[in-house]
Design a protein around this motif. Structure first.
Motif, mmCIF file in Angstrom:
data_model
loop_
_atom_site.group_PDB
_atom_site.id
_atom_site.type_symbol
_atom_site.label_atom_id
_atom_site.label_comp_id
_atom_site.label_asym_id
_atom_site.label_seq_id
_atom_site.Cartn_x
_atom_site.Cartn_y
_atom_site.Cartn_z
ATOM 1 N N ASN A 1 0.819 -1.211 0.000
ATOM 2 C CA ASN A 1 0.000 0.000 0.000
ATOM 3 C C ASN A 1 0.851 1.259 0.000
ATOM 4 O O ASN A 1 0.511 2.252 -0.652
ATOM 5 N N GLN A 2 1.956 1.220 0.726
ATOM 6 C CA GLN A 2 2.846 2.381 0.767
ATOM 7 C C GLN A 2 3.410 2.676 -0.624
ATOM 8 O O GLN A 2 3.421 3.823 -1.085
ATOM 9 N N ILE A 3 3.854 1.623 -1.298
ATOM 10 C CA ILE A 3 4.406 1.791 -2.650
ATOM 11 C C ILE A 3 3.314 2.258 -3.606
ATOM 12 O O ILE A 3 3.517 3.172 -4.419
ATOM 13 N N ALA A 4 2.139 1.623 -3.509
ATOM 14 C CA ALA A 4 1.038 1.995 -4.401
ATOM 15 C C ALA A 4 0.661 3.466 -4.230
ATOM 16 O O ALA A 4 0.446 4.179 -5.221
ATOM 17 N N ARG A 5 0.600 3.926 -2.996
ATOM 18 C CA ARG A 5 0.239 5.329 -2.767
ATOM 19 C C ARG A 5 1.276 6.271 -3.378
ATOM 20 O O ARG A 5 0.910 7.274 -4.016
ATOM 21 N N GLU A 6 2.548 5.960 -3.195
ATOM 22 C CA GLU A 6 3.596 6.807 -3.774
ATOM 23 C C GLU A 6 3.498 6.829 -5.299
ATOM 24 O O GLU A 6 3.685 7.880 -5.927
ATOM 25 N N LEU A 7 3.196 5.684 -5.900
ATOM 26 C CA LEU A 7 3.083 5.613 -7.361
ATOM 27 C C LEU A 7 1.888 6.417 -7.858
ATOM 28 O O LEU A 7 1.977 7.146 -8.856
ATOM 29 N N ILE A 8 0.748 6.283 -7.164
ATOM 30 C CA ILE A 8 -0.452 7.021 -7.570
ATOM 31 C C ILE A 8 -0.235 8.520 -7.428
ATOM 32 O O ILE A 8 -0.490 9.299 -8.355
ATOM 33 N N GLU A 9 0.261 8.938 -6.274
ATOM 34 C CA GLU A 9 0.443 10.361 -6.030
ATOM 35 C C GLU A 9 1.560 10.941 -6.894
ATOM 36 O O GLU A 9 1.547 12.138 -7.204
ATOM 37 N N GLY A 10 2.519 10.110 -7.300
ATOM 38 C CA GLY A 10 3.607 10.587 -8.153
ATOM 39 C C GLY A 10 3.290 10.539 -9.632
ATOM 40 O O GLY A 10 4.128 10.920 -10.458
ATOM 41 N N GLY A 11 2.093 10.042 -10.005
ATOM 42 C CA GLY A 11 1.680 10.010 -11.409
ATOM 43 C C GLY A 11 2.202 8.834 -12.192
ATOM 44 O O GLY A 11 2.061 8.801 -13.424
ATOM 45 N N ALA A 12 2.775 7.840 -11.517
ATOM 46 C CA ALA A 12 3.327 6.678 -12.219
ATOM 47 C C ALA A 12 2.239 5.729 -12.720
ATOM 48 O O ALA A 12 2.503 4.880 -13.573
ATOM 49 N N ILE A 13 1.022 5.877 -12.180
ATOM 50 C CA ILE A 13 -0.116 5.083 -12.649
ATOM 51 C C ILE A 13 -1.136 6.068 -13.209
ATOM 52 O O ILE A 13 -2.062 6.510 -12.503
ATOM 53 N N PRO A 14 -0.975 6.463 -14.479
ATOM 54 C CA PRO A 14 -1.788 7.552 -15.036
ATOM 55 C C PRO A 14 -3.291 7.348 -14.913
ATOM 56 O O PRO A 14 -4.032 8.310 -14.673
ATOM 57 N N THR A 15 -3.741 6.103 -15.048
ATOM 58 C CA THR A 15 -5.178 5.853 -14.999
ATOM 59 C C THR A 15 -5.775 6.115 -13.622
ATOM 60 O O THR A 15 -6.986 6.240 -13.481
ATOM 61 N N LEU A 16 -4.926 6.239 -12.598
ATOM 62 C CA LEU A 16 -5.396 6.541 -11.251
ATOM 63 C C LEU A 16 -4.960 7.932 -10.789
ATOM 64 O O LEU A 16 -5.143 8.276 -9.615
ATOM 65 N N SER A 17 -4.416 8.720 -11.692
ATOM 66 C CA SER A 17 -3.916 10.048 -11.335
ATOM 67 C C SER A 17 -4.976 11.122 -11.571
ATOM 68 O O SER A 17 -5.958 10.908 -12.278
ATOM 69 N N GLY A 18 -4.749 12.278 -10.969
ATOM 70 C CA GLY A 18 -5.581 13.430 -11.243
ATOM 71 C C GLY A 18 -6.783 13.613 -10.343
ATOM 72 O O GLY A 18 -7.539 14.581 -10.513
ATOM 73 N N TYR A 19 -6.995 12.738 -9.397
ATOM 74 C CA TYR A 19 -8.101 12.913 -8.456
ATOM 75 C C TYR A 19 -7.733 13.980 -7.424
ATOM 76 O O TYR A 19 -6.572 14.146 -7.070
ATOM 77 N N ASP A 20 -8.760 14.664 -6.929
ATOM 78 C CA ASP A 20 -8.515 15.721 -5.949
ATOM 79 C C ASP A 20 -8.040 15.176 -4.610
ATOM 80 O O ASP A 20 -7.199 15.782 -3.945
ATOM 81 N N THR A 21 -8.612 14.053 -4.191
ATOM 82 C CA THR A 21 -8.261 13.503 -2.881
ATOM 83 C C THR A 21 -7.988 12.007 -2.971
ATOM 84 O O THR A 21 -8.582 11.294 -3.803
ATOM 85 N N LEU A 22 -7.100 11.540 -2.099
ATOM 86 C CA LEU A 22 -6.844 10.112 -1.906
ATOM 87 C C LEU A 22 -7.002 9.832 -0.423
ATOM 88 O O LEU A 22 -6.277 10.385 0.398
ATOM 89 N N ARG A 23 -7.958 8.981 -0.082
ATOM 90 C CA ARG A 23 -8.229 8.652 1.322
ATOM 91 C C ARG A 23 -7.964 7.170 1.548
ATOM 92 O O ARG A 23 -8.550 6.323 0.864
#
Length: 252
Positions: free
Chosen positions: A86-108
């Motif tokens: 989960n830690q790695i996944a969050r860093e990837l999402i927030e860093g834009g490495a997974i474009p299909t999950l990027s661009g959301y206003d919030t991650l909870r």
């Protein structure tokens, strides 16, 4: 993600009682460290395996050291600490490495949801699109009897994983976006399939989820003994062959 302080290493002596691991340091000293992985750890925990461990500064911990990385006989690196997925996944999402999950206003993280008293790993939200429910699973099982680089999930029967699939199917039916994100934490895995030979029920459910519109993503970061970095996606194969068929056909 960088390990700080740097990881130290030793050789695996034994893993027991699910959470305990004995290792031998290079100077001959034996040390008991914590293992966060409660799965079968097939191919990851053979005696003599080179392991790397972190050390916590938390004085309340009974075992300050945690097993993080294993190196297989073939030289592959495996992140065995499932808490890292989960830690790695969050860093990837927030860093834009997974474009299909990027661009959301919030991650909870760890948001309660569903009818089976579950918590979603990540809920992505913004005003312009449907909520996105992301369930993260760690993949470390390599079984090459059906081909090079073949990875499977789960490595043991998982009632909890089945529950999560049902919840994702329900979220998709309710009009939300539902994503099953496999974090592939084994450098030797090049493709992923459901392990029908280990958990047939889970395999059937993941096919139902796929047909219902649940997105299945497999991301393999670059694994090292001191840092884990973005790398890229690998394919998910539905309805893959049971690897025991290789035994029946004489392939080995």
């Amino acid at each position: 993600m960088e390990f700080n302080p740097p990881l130290q290493s030793g050789l695996l002596l034994r893993r027991y009682k699910r959470f305990l691991t004995d290792i031998q340091l290079d100077d001959g000293q034996e040390l008991t460290i914590h293992c966060a992985n409660t799965g079968a750890m097939t191919g990851c925990a053979d005696p003599g395996t080179r392991v790397w461990y972190s050390t916590s500064s938390n004085p309340k911990r009974k075992l300050p050291q945690s097993w993080e990385i294993a190196q297989s006989p073939a030289g592959h690196y495996i992140c065995v600490n499932t808490a890292r997925a989960n830690q790695i996944a969050r860093e990837l999402i927030e860093g834009g490495a997974i474009p299909t999950l990027s661009g959301y206003d919030t991650l909870r993280p760890e948001v309660k949801y569903g009818e089976e008293n579950s918590r979603i790993d990540f809920l992505l939200q913004d005003a312009a699109r449907a909520d996105c429910y992301v369930e993260v699973k760690s993949v470390t099982l390599l079984d090459e009897r059906t081909g090079a680089g073949m990875g499977y999930f789960p490595d043991a029967v998982t009632a909890r994983g089945a529950k999560h699939l049902r919840e994702l199917i329900a979220m998709k039916a309710a009009g939300h976006r539902a994503v099953l994100l496999f974090m592939v934490l084994h450098s030797g895995i090049a493709r992923v399939a459901a392990a029908a030979h280990i958990d047939p029920h889970y395999s059937q459910l993941i096919e139902q989820a796929r047909l219902a519109g649940v997105e299945i993503l497999c991301y393999r970061p670059h694994l090292g003994v001191q840092r884990i970095e973005p790398e890229g996606f690998i394919p998910f194969e539905s309805n893959s062959c049971d690897p025991t068929a290789a035994d029946k056909s004489g392939i080995g």
